[in-house]
Structure formats: structure tokens, C-alpha cells
Design a protein around this motif. Structure first.
Motif: not given
Length: 253
Positions: A199-204, A191-195, A207-209
Motif C-alpha cells: 500500500h505504501i510502496m515500501d517493500w523492505t 499478512f497485514f504487514d505485507f499488504v 515504515d517509509r510513507i
């Protein structure tokens, strides 16, 4: 065609105000949803305890090193590219770990030098049980050769995935070459990973900030704030000083 009198033409200040209002309105519609997600996801991540996200309340990762000054066994013939030689406990038994400059690790029997890695299913389950501090609910184990498990585990491979039947569906990933616990994942972490992805607009990848999406929306949010200050400055009431008129002098007597 009659020209518009100069007195009726909108002033430069009014034109700036109208432009700022339109820019502020349309950018707010465009960026507003993501800005709401930024604030909402930030609040959610701040609310979740990082210890639970990392499963530290049910898993211990304390190393079981026995003798870091181990001089080396007689059966070790090839000492080229040798980086580290360590004795440690894996699944409750003493082993020798050999690490070489290419990053490879292997486990060996300290007496005979027999190679023990990749570890067996029995060893992987024993390691997981020794690390687990919650109720004993181990339900499955699977060897992963080279296929990542979504965003929760991407290697190194080969690795064992050991699943527990707790309410958080915790999974432990164990390095099949060294016996080290590589990762612990649970429903709270997922769940944290999905959120975090929202938050950083990287849905796949998660790790791309510095993606273009994040850059565009970040610039848009900054522009909204600046245009808002422009509108505020134009609408702020001005303090006008009253002019004191001097009485005009009358006719001389």
C-alpha cells in the motif's frame, strides 16, 4: 511547398484535447497497476479486524504493578541518573525495576537487591503463559541478542521470542531486561504487514510513507485525474442558443 490553410490547422482546443488524451492514456497504463493495489490493499486492511492483527484476542498486556509509590530499598546505593523505581510482578513474583536516564532497565530482588535481568528462559516462558489467554500451546523460546526478525521485531534487545503453536503461529517478544511484552506477531499480522508494504510502496522497511516511489505515483495519479477532467470538459456537449433571425424588411410600397 504549399502551406496548410488556416482553416485546416488543428485548433488550440483540439491540440489540448489530443495532448490530454495521450497523457491520460500513458499515465493510466503506468500508474494503473499501483492504483489497483492501493484500492485493493486498502479494502483488505479495512476488512481485517485490528484486534486480531494485534493478537489482542489471545494476549493481555495489563501491567502487574504492585506499588508505584515504593520509597526505595536500602540496598540501592547508586541513585545517580535514577529516573524511576517501581515494584511490579514478573512471572508471578515481586521484583524491583530500576530505570535510569540512559534508558537502561534492570530487575532486582526486592529483599537482597540481586540483579535478575536479563531474565532466564523459565521466566520468559512464565511471562508468556500468564499473558496468553488462548489454548496452552507454547512450543519454543529463543533469546534474541541483536538480530532483527524481519519486519516483525527490531528491538530493543536482548529479548525473548516465545512461539505458540496456535493456528495463527503467534509469537510474543519479551524484553529480557524488564519483562515487558514488547510485541505480539501472528500470521494475520504478517499478512497485514505485507499488504501495508504494498500500500505504501515500501517493500523492505514498511515504515517509509514519504518515499520517492510513493511521491511519483501519487503525482501521476493526480495528473491522471486532472487530465481526465480536461478530456471531460472538451467532450461535454455545449448548449447552443438558437439565434432568432429578424425578418428583413421588404421594399417600401
Amino acid at each position: 511547398m504549399a502551406s496548410i490553410p488556416a482553416s485546416r490547422k488543428p485548433s488550440r482546443k483540439l491540440r489540448l484535447h489530443v495532448f490530454g488524451s495521450k497523457l491520460h492514456k500513458w499515465l493510466a497504463l503506468f500508474v494503473g497497476v499501483q492504483a489497483l493495489l492501493w484500492m485493493g490493499t486498502g479494502a483488505i486492511m479495512s476488512f481485517l479486524k485490528i484486534e486480531k492483527v494485534r493478537s489482542e484476542h489471545v494476549i493481555t498486556r495489563q501491567a502487574e504493578t504492585l506499588d508505584p509509590a515504593f520509597p526505595g530499598p536500602r540496598w540501592l546505593g547508586d541513585r545517580q541518573n535514577l529516573v524511576a523505581l517501581t515494584t511490579k510482578s514478573v512471572a508471578g513474583r515481586s521484583v524491583v525495576q530500576i530505570e535510569r536516564s540512559n534508558g537502561s532497565k534492570s530487575l532486582h530482588d526486592p529483599a537482597t537487591g540481586q540483579k535478575l535481568s536479563p531474565l532466564s528462559r523459565v521466566d520468559a516462558r512464565a511471562i508468556a503463559r500468564r499473558a496468553w489467554t488462548g489454548p496452552e500451546t507454547l512450543i519454543a523460546s529463543e533469546m534474541l541478542i541483536e538480530t532483527p526478525v524481519g519486519t516483525e521485531f527490531r528491538g530493543p534487545f536482548p529479548a525473548w521470542q516465545v512461539t505458540f503453536g496456535d493456528e495463527d503461529t503467534t509469537r510474543i517478544y519479551i524484553d529480557a531486561s524488564s519483562g515487558a511484552i514488547l510485541a505480539a506477531r501472528s500470521d494475520t499480522w504478517r499478512f497485514f504487514d505485507f499488504v501495508w508494504g504494498l500500500h505504501i510502496m515500501d517493500w523492505t522497511e514498511r515504515d517509509r510513507i514519504n518515499s520517492w516511489w510513493l511521491l511519483v505515483f501519487g503525482i501521476g495519479g493526480t495528473t491522471i485525474a486532472l487530465s481526465g477532467f480536461v478530456l471531460l470538459a472538451n467532450r461535454f456537449p455545449k448548449l447552443r442558443r438558437k439565434k432568432v433571425r429578424r425578418p428583413s424588411a421588404g421594399p417600401s410600397a
